[in-house]
Design a protein around this motif. Structure first.
Motif, PDB file in Angstrom:
ATOM      1  N   TYR A  27       0.865  -1.175   0.000  1.00 10.73           N
ATOM      2  CA  TYR A  27       0.000   0.000   0.000  1.00 10.73           C
ATOM      3  C   TYR A  27       0.900   1.223   0.000  1.00 10.73           C
ATOM      4  CZ  TYR A  27      -2.904   3.500   2.477  1.00 10.73           C
ATOM      5  OH  TYR A  27      -3.558   4.643   2.896  1.00 10.73           O
ATOM      6  N   VAL A  28       0.775   2.052  -1.030  1.00  8.08           N
ATOM      7  CA  VAL A  28       1.657   3.202  -1.191  1.00  8.08           C
ATOM      8  C   VAL A  28       0.844   4.482  -1.111  1.00  8.08           C
ATOM      9  CG1 VAL A  28       3.406   4.246  -2.657  1.00  8.08           C
ATOM     10  CG2 VAL A  28       3.003   1.806  -2.804  1.00  8.08           C
ATOM     11  N   MET A  29       1.398   5.468  -0.456  1.00  4.61           N
ATOM     12  CA  MET A  29       0.729   6.750  -0.405  1.00  4.61           C
ATOM     13  C   MET A  29       1.706   7.822  -0.863  1.00  4.61           C
ATOM     14  SD  MET A  29      -0.318   8.984   2.818  1.00  4.61           S
ATOM     15  CE  MET A  29       1.374   9.441   2.947  1.00  4.61           C
ATOM     16  N   LYS A  30       1.252   8.664  -1.799  1.00  6.24           N
ATOM     17  CA  LYS A  30       2.127   9.739  -2.272  1.00  6.24           C
ATOM     18  C   LYS A  30       1.444  11.066  -2.017  1.00  6.24           C
ATOM     19  CE  LYS A  30       3.534  11.746  -6.646  1.00  6.24           C
ATOM     20  NZ  LYS A  30       3.745  11.484  -8.057  1.00  6.24           N
ATOM     21  N   TYR A  31       2.154  11.962  -1.400  1.00  3.21           N
ATOM     22  CA  TYR A  31       1.575  13.265  -1.096  1.00  3.21           C
ATOM     23  C   TYR A  31       2.447  14.375  -1.645  1.00  3.21           C
ATOM     24  CZ  TYR A  31       0.002  17.309   1.525  1.00  3.21           C
ATOM     25  OH  TYR A  31      -0.444  18.551   1.877  1.00  3.21           O
ATOM     26  N   ARG A  32       1.817  15.301  -2.375  1.00  2.00           N
ATOM     27  CA  ARG A  32       2.541  16.461  -2.896  1.00  2.00           C
ATOM     28  C   ARG A  32       1.911  17.712  -2.317  1.00  2.00           C
ATOM     29  NH1 ARG A  32       6.077  16.443  -7.014  1.00  2.00           N
ATOM     30  NH2 ARG A  32       5.568  18.534  -7.701  1.00  2.00           N
ATOM     31  N   HIS A  33       2.620  18.348  -1.438  1.00  2.00           N
ATOM     32  CA  HIS A  33       2.066  19.545  -0.799  1.00  2.00           C
ATOM     33  C   HIS A  33       1.940  20.689  -1.800  1.00  2.00           C
ATOM     34  CE1 HIS A  33       1.337  21.793   2.983  1.00  2.00           C
ATOM     35  NE2 HIS A  33       1.615  22.812   2.202  1.00  2.00           N
ATOM     36  N   LYS A  37      -2.044  17.334  -3.742  1.00  2.45           N
ATOM     37  CA  LYS A  37      -2.622  16.090  -4.240  1.00  2.45           C
ATOM     38  C   LYS A  37      -2.170  14.906  -3.389  1.00  2.45           C
ATOM     39  CE  LYS A  37      -4.790  17.009  -8.151  1.00  2.45           C
ATOM     40  NZ  LYS A  37      -4.255  18.110  -8.957  1.00  2.45           N
ATOM     41  N   LEU A  38      -3.103  13.960  -3.261  1.00  3.49           N
ATOM     42  CA  LEU A  38      -2.814  12.740  -2.527  1.00  3.49           C
ATOM     43  C   LEU A  38      -3.195  11.570  -3.413  1.00  3.49           C
ATOM     44  CD1 LEU A  38      -2.226  11.368   0.272  1.00  3.49           C
ATOM     45  CD2 LEU A  38      -4.648  11.554   0.712  1.00  3.49           C
ATOM     46  N   PHE A  51      -6.157   5.569  -6.180  1.00  2.85           N
ATOM     47  CA  PHE A  51      -7.156   6.550  -5.821  1.00  2.85           C
ATOM     48  C   PHE A  51      -6.467   7.896  -5.694  1.00  2.85           C
ATOM     49  CE2 PHE A  51     -11.259   7.715  -4.250  1.00  2.85           C
ATOM     50  CZ  PHE A  51     -11.013   8.760  -3.380  1.00  2.85           C
ATOM     51  N   THR A  53      -6.849  12.142  -5.058  1.00  2.00           N
ATOM     52  CA  THR A  53      -7.746  13.143  -4.506  1.00  2.00           C
ATOM     53  C   THR A  53      -7.005  14.423  -4.153  1.00  2.00           C
ATOM     54  OG1 THR A  53      -9.371  13.555  -2.764  1.00  2.00           O
ATOM     55  CG2 THR A  53      -7.423  12.348  -2.140  1.00  2.00           C
TER      56      THR A  53
ATOM     57  N   GLY B  62       8.299  18.867  -4.403  1.00  2.00           N
ATOM     58  CA  GLY B  62       8.607  17.467  -4.121  1.00  2.00           C
ATOM     59  C   GLY B  62       7.443  16.699  -3.531  1.00  2.00           C
ATOM     60  N   VAL B  64       6.220  13.122  -1.005  1.00  2.00           N
ATOM     61  CA  VAL B  64       6.597  12.146   0.012  1.00  2.00           C
ATOM     62  C   VAL B  64       5.818  10.873  -0.287  1.00  2.00           C
ATOM     63  CG1 VAL B  64       6.648  11.617   2.459  1.00  2.00           C
ATOM     64  CG2 VAL B  64       6.921  13.971   1.715  1.00  2.00           C
ATOM     65  N   VAL B  66       4.939   7.083   1.097  1.00  2.00           N
ATOM     66  CA  VAL B  66       5.005   6.190   2.245  1.00  2.00           C
ATOM     67  C   VAL B  66       4.431   4.858   1.798  1.00  2.00           C
ATOM     68  CG1 VAL B  66       4.313   5.789   4.622  1.00  2.00           C
ATOM     69  CG2 VAL B  66       4.674   8.114   3.833  1.00  2.00           C
ATOM     70  N   THR B  67       5.206   3.794   2.011  1.00  2.00           N
ATOM     71  CA  THR B  67       4.771   2.463   1.585  1.00  2.00           C
ATOM     72  C   THR B  67       4.623   1.556   2.784  1.00  2.00           C
ATOM     73  OG1 THR B  67       6.113   2.768  -0.392  1.00  2.00           O
ATOM     74  CG2 THR B  67       5.307   0.569   0.018  1.00  2.00           C
ATOM     75  N   LEU B  68       3.529   0.793   2.788  1.00  2.00           N
ATOM     76  CA  LEU B  68       3.287  -0.160   3.857  1.00  2.00           C
ATOM     77  C   LEU B  68       3.294  -1.549   3.255  1.00  2.00           C
ATOM     78  CD1 LEU B  68       2.491   2.056   5.797  1.00  2.00           C
ATOM     79  CD2 LEU B  68       0.325   0.983   6.123  1.00  2.00           C
ATOM     80  N   ALA B 130      -2.519  21.067   2.537  1.00  2.00           N
ATOM     81  CA  ALA B 130      -2.740  21.656   1.218  1.00  2.00           C
ATOM     82  C   ALA B 130      -3.983  21.122   0.536  1.00  2.00           C
ATOM     83  CB  ALA B 130      -1.521  21.416   0.329  1.00  2.00           C
TER      84      ALA B 130
END
Lengths: 103, 161
Positions: A27-33, A37-38, A51, A53, B62, B64, B66-68, B130
């Motif tokens: 399970y990967v989560m990428k966040y760009r402030h 975007k998430l 997904f 958002t 940039g 971030v 995070v991988t689980l 954001a």
């Protein structure tokens, strides 16, 4: 890359995907402030669910999903996750061990 | 060279291990990129601190990640040996975070994960500022943001009868 529009569908399918192959699913989560975007991705290296958002409300839902995955991964894929604030709807069981619930 | 090393199965393919020992110190100096891919394994608390600074560093530019992933942190050979010997393999949760340049990781066991989960949620809540807040009142305003919101809220139920 399959982008899923419905949150509930994403959650349900990703949990199924994980349960089917807990060894290779991640399970990967990428966040760009800077873009606000998430993006969430669940994959078993064969199938991929994503997904995307930019909504704060989805971040709150994602936190619940994080909890689900933490539980699934540390305790095992067969664990009953209705304990985790009842996100699973197929296993509706009375939560006896609710985290943080005072009975 | 790459094939002779047992590649870690729990890492994505781009983190290939390379034999550094066969090179001289001068050669190693000329290839700083090898160390940039080093996987730093931390304890849960230092990991959370590093994660916080990662979020703080990437506010202007940039991402971030995070991988689980579930992992026993043992090589495939060891795992097979353990299953054939009848020992239960203890699985843990591997958490990785990267900003594209630096990667940090930590491993959680069942008893760690509750505490980590809480701290992790706090960090995320604090830094994901954001994202857009809900605004249902201005529906007719020109802008894709609002229409996207409506689509998310009311998924078209085009179920085939």
């Amino acid at each position: 890359m399959v982008y899923i529009t419905s949150w509930d569908e994403f959650v349900e399918r990703s949990i199924q995907l994980f349960r089917a192959d807990p060894q290779s699913s991640r399970y990967v989560m990428k966040y760009r402030h800077c873009d606000g975007k998430l993006v969430l991705k669940v994959t078993d290296n064969r199938e991929c669910l994503k997904f995307k958002t930019d909504q704060a409300q989805d971040a709150r839902k994602m936190e619940k999903l994080n909890n689900i995955f933490f539980t699934l991964m540390t305790r095992g894929p067969d664990v009953d996750i209705s304990e985790v604030s009842g996100k699973e709807q197929s296993e509706v069981q009375p939560t006896k061990k609710g985290r943080g619930r005072k009975q | 060279m790459v094939g002779s090393l047992a590649q870690p199965t729990h890492l994505p393919p781009y983190f290939k291990l390379r034999k550094v020992s066969s090179k001289s110190a001068r050669e190693r100096e000329r290839e700083p990129s090898l160390f940039a891919f080093a996987m730093v394994l931390l304890q849960p608390d230092p990991f959370l601190n590093e994660l916080t600074s990662m979020y703080e560093r990437t506010t202007e530019r940039g991402s971030v990640w995070v991988t689980l992933k579930r992992s026993s942190m043992k090589s495939k050979a060891k795992r097979n040996k353990m299953t054939s010997a009848g020992e239960t393999i203890e699985y843990r949760c591997l958490v990785r975070a990267t900003d594209g340049k630096k990667t940090i990781s930590t491993v959680l066991s069942a008893k760690d994960h509750l505490r980590f989960q809480a701290s992790y949620a706090t960090i995320l809540k604090a830094h994901m500022s954001a994202l857009k807040k809900r605004e249902r009142r201005d529906k007719k305003k020109a802008g894709d943001g609002q229409t996207k919101q409506e689509d998310l809220k009311k998924p078209p139920k085009k179920s085939s009868s």
